[in-house]
Design an enzyme around this catalytic site. Structure first.
Site, PDB file in Angstrom:
ATOM      1  N   ASP B   6      23.618 -46.939  28.102  1.00 58.29           N
ATOM      2  CA  ASP B   6      24.438 -47.586  29.355  1.00 58.29           C
ATOM      3  C   ASP B   6      25.900 -47.276  28.907  1.00 58.29           C
ATOM      4  O   ASP B   6      26.495 -47.780  28.075  1.00 58.29           O
ATOM      5  CB  ASP B   6      24.337 -48.947  29.507  1.00 58.29           C
ATOM      6  CG  ASP B   6      25.154 -49.385  30.965  1.00 58.29           C
ATOM      7  OD1 ASP B   6      24.813 -50.495  31.353  1.00 58.29           O
ATOM      8  OD2 ASP B   6      25.957 -48.472  31.338  1.00 58.29           O
ATOM      9  N   ASP B 102      25.375 -43.338  35.032  1.00 61.78           N
ATOM     10  CA  ASP B 102      25.627 -43.585  33.779  1.00 61.78           C
ATOM     11  C   ASP B 102      24.661 -44.185  32.917  1.00 61.78           C
ATOM     12  O   ASP B 102      25.108 -44.898  31.924  1.00 61.78           O
ATOM     13  CB  ASP B 102      27.228 -44.438  33.813  1.00 61.78           C
ATOM     14  CG  ASP B 102      26.686 -45.712  34.564  1.00 61.78           C
ATOM     15  OD1 ASP B 102      27.736 -46.465  34.453  1.00 61.78           O
ATOM     16  OD2 ASP B 102      25.679 -45.854  35.207  1.00 61.78           O
ATOM     17  N   GLU B 103      23.529 -44.185  33.205  1.00 63.74           N
ATOM     18  CA  GLU B 103      22.456 -44.979  32.332  1.00 63.74           C
ATOM     19  C   GLU B 103      21.103 -43.849  32.374  1.00 63.74           C
ATOM     20  O   GLU B 103      20.807 -43.299  33.353  1.00 63.74           O
ATOM     21  CB  GLU B 103      21.862 -46.125  33.115  1.00 63.74           C
ATOM     22  CG  GLU B 103      22.828 -47.186  33.305  1.00 63.74           C
ATOM     23  CD  GLU B 103      22.499 -48.375  33.986  1.00 63.74           C
ATOM     24  OE1 GLU B 103      22.935 -48.714  35.092  1.00 63.74           O
ATOM     25  OE2 GLU B 103      21.449 -49.059  33.570  1.00 63.74           O
TER      26      GLU B 103
END
Lengths: 102, 383
Positions: B6, B102-103
């Site tokens: 993350d 974003d993960e």
């Protein structure tokens, strides 16, 4: 929980209404001349000439790319020591532009 | 074993990497250039420490911190960085997928040194992009995602048999992915305050109080199998929709129709991606004068053609008797979804389908909206 179909290429933001740039990000979009290294598949700008003045690039702080149709645009945020600029290189037209002062 | 990566304050971190003068300062990334009339997309950790968070309106953020730095979001940088990180992670050779921009999730099987692997990944990301990531390691996706939040920012957390229950006992139940406000209220009314309370409940209890979602949650918490890369058959959505809020209200019909067409095309593209069709189209509008109003209509023929969905929404709009109020927000959604199984019979329909498939292949290769109906270009002309 399974995630449903995230697509990193989704660019619907290209259709959002045009707005004036904020005062902090003064858009310029001017043609410039750039001295750059092209090696090992990477582009490293070293200096540029804008309005007949030479600017030496101290550091490329970040770089990224975007595809616009068939063109690939390489963007660079560059630090000259006094100011930060964003410049871009169009890989198809082989031209450099000064996008904005950051 | 799942490794969940993350990125820390992703958009804000990239902007701070681009402009080192913003490092260490409270910074927000706004969705629009007008810094007093926009929404916070992302906040740096320095801004988060002051209570500023994503989704807050910018006026409120500036009232909390008048010295806040502001940058307008630029999706091209974030998308490119996300793709580069994804490509970098592929080098490790494990099964990998996106959880969001974003993960990332990686199935590292029975890797003997998961913490060392996580540290190597974080170092590579930092070395290449000058941004940080937090990593969670656990036996399944849901717990790995929870673990990734435990030592944020710039940390690693591992949940295994030795520490699982103590960690779950300290985590409020709404920290779990998929637990929203109303589910949180329901769970707390049942006396379930922590993730451990939920973890210890039986599948029968979960189904009785939360239905199918409860069973999925139980499976998510207790699963020990690697993540599904393909969506499950029974995960067919009930509806697919898209909406947009304008910077300011408009009553320009060309502008409004351009947006309806754009949203129709976005809905249709997702229907086609999932091989679905819809026979029920819904349109909702928001006006400063009239508030929210919506209508839907079921048609005899199901479709996943953006132009047909657009025409159906115009029919719905014609019946709404709007008397041209100003519109501030709008949404298009399709319901009554079914599998797209039957090929077109008429030559013109077959030609149209071939055209749409060709356009889908171009947009798949070069990015969504590389080719789009010309009328959509009016969506940028706010009047």
């Amino acid at each position: 929980m399974p995630q449903q179909g995230f697509n990193p290429k989704a660019r619907w933001d290209r259709h959002i209404p045009e707005q004036n740039n904020s005062p902090q990000e003064q858009g310029l979009d001017e043609k410039i001349q750039v001295l750059a290294w092209f090696r090992s598949g990477k582009i490293t700008p070293c200096e540029f000439i804008w309005n007949n003045k030479e600017y030496r690039i101290k550091q490329v702080t970040y770089s990224w790319q975007e595809r616009l149709g068939r063109d690939i645009i390489s963007y660079f945020s560059i630090d000259t020591g006094n100011d930060l600029y964003q410049i871009s290189f169009n890989n198809t037209a082989f031209t450099w532009r000064l996008d904005k002062i950051l | 074993m799942i490794l969940h990566i993350d990125m820390d304050a992703f958009f804000a971190s990239i902007e701070q990497a681009i402009n080192p003068r913003l490092k260490g300062k409270p910074l927000i990334v706004g969705s629009r250039p007008d810094k007093m009339h926009t929404v916070v997309c992302a906040a740096s950790y320095q801004a988060k420490a002051l209570g500023i968070c994503s989704g807050m309106n910018s006026r409120e953020a500036f009232s909390i911190c008048p010295q806040l730095q502001f940058v307008t979001a630029d999706q091209s940088k974030y998308i490119w960085t996300s793709e580069q990180i994804h490509d970098m992670l592929k080098i490790y050779g494990f099964r990998l997928n996106y959880a969001s921009i974003d993960e990332f999730r990686m199935d590292i099987l029975n890797h003997p040194q998961p913490t060392a692997l996580a540290e190597d990944i974080r170092q590579r990301i930092h070395s290449r992009f000058n941004i940080t990531a937090s990593v969670g390691i656990a036996g399944n996706c849901l717990l790995a995602k929870l673990a990734s939040k435990l030592n944020k920012p710039n940390g690693i957390a591992i949940m295994d048999d030795s520490n699982l229950e103590p960690i779950l006992a300290r985590a409020p139940v709404d920290k779990l992915c998929g637990i929203g406000k109303s589910t949180n209220i329901l769970l707390r009314s049942l006396g379930l305050e922590t993730c451990l309370d939920l973890y210890l409940k039986s599948p029968q209890f979960m189904q009785r109080h939360l239905g199918k979602a409860g069973l999925n949650l139980y499976a998510g918490l207790h699963s020990s199998e690697s993540f599904q890369e393909e969506p499950l058959e029974d995960n067919q959505p009930k509806s697919i929709g898209h909406s947009y809020t304008f910077p300011r209200a408009s009553k320009n019909p060309g502008f409004i129709k351009a947006w309806i067409r754009l949203l129709s095309e976005m809905v249709a593209a997702r229907l086609r991606q999932k091989s679905l069709e819809s026979s029920c189209v819904a349109l909702w509008l928001n006006s400063p004068e009239k508030g929210n109003f919506s209508a839907q209509k079921t048609f005899s023929r199901a479709t996943n053609d953006g132009y047909e969905i657009y025409l159906k929404t115009l029919k719905i709009m014609a019946k709404m008797s709007l008397q041209t109020p100003k519109i501030r927000a709008l949404g298009v959604s399709c319901q009554s979804l079914s599998k797209a199984e039957y090929p077109p019979l008429l030559i013109e329909e077959k030609r149209r389908e071939d055209l749409i498939q060709a356009l889908d292949r171009i947009n798949e290769r070069f990015g969504e909206h590389t080719v789009f109906p010309a009328v959509i270009s009016l969506s940028r002309k706010m009047q």
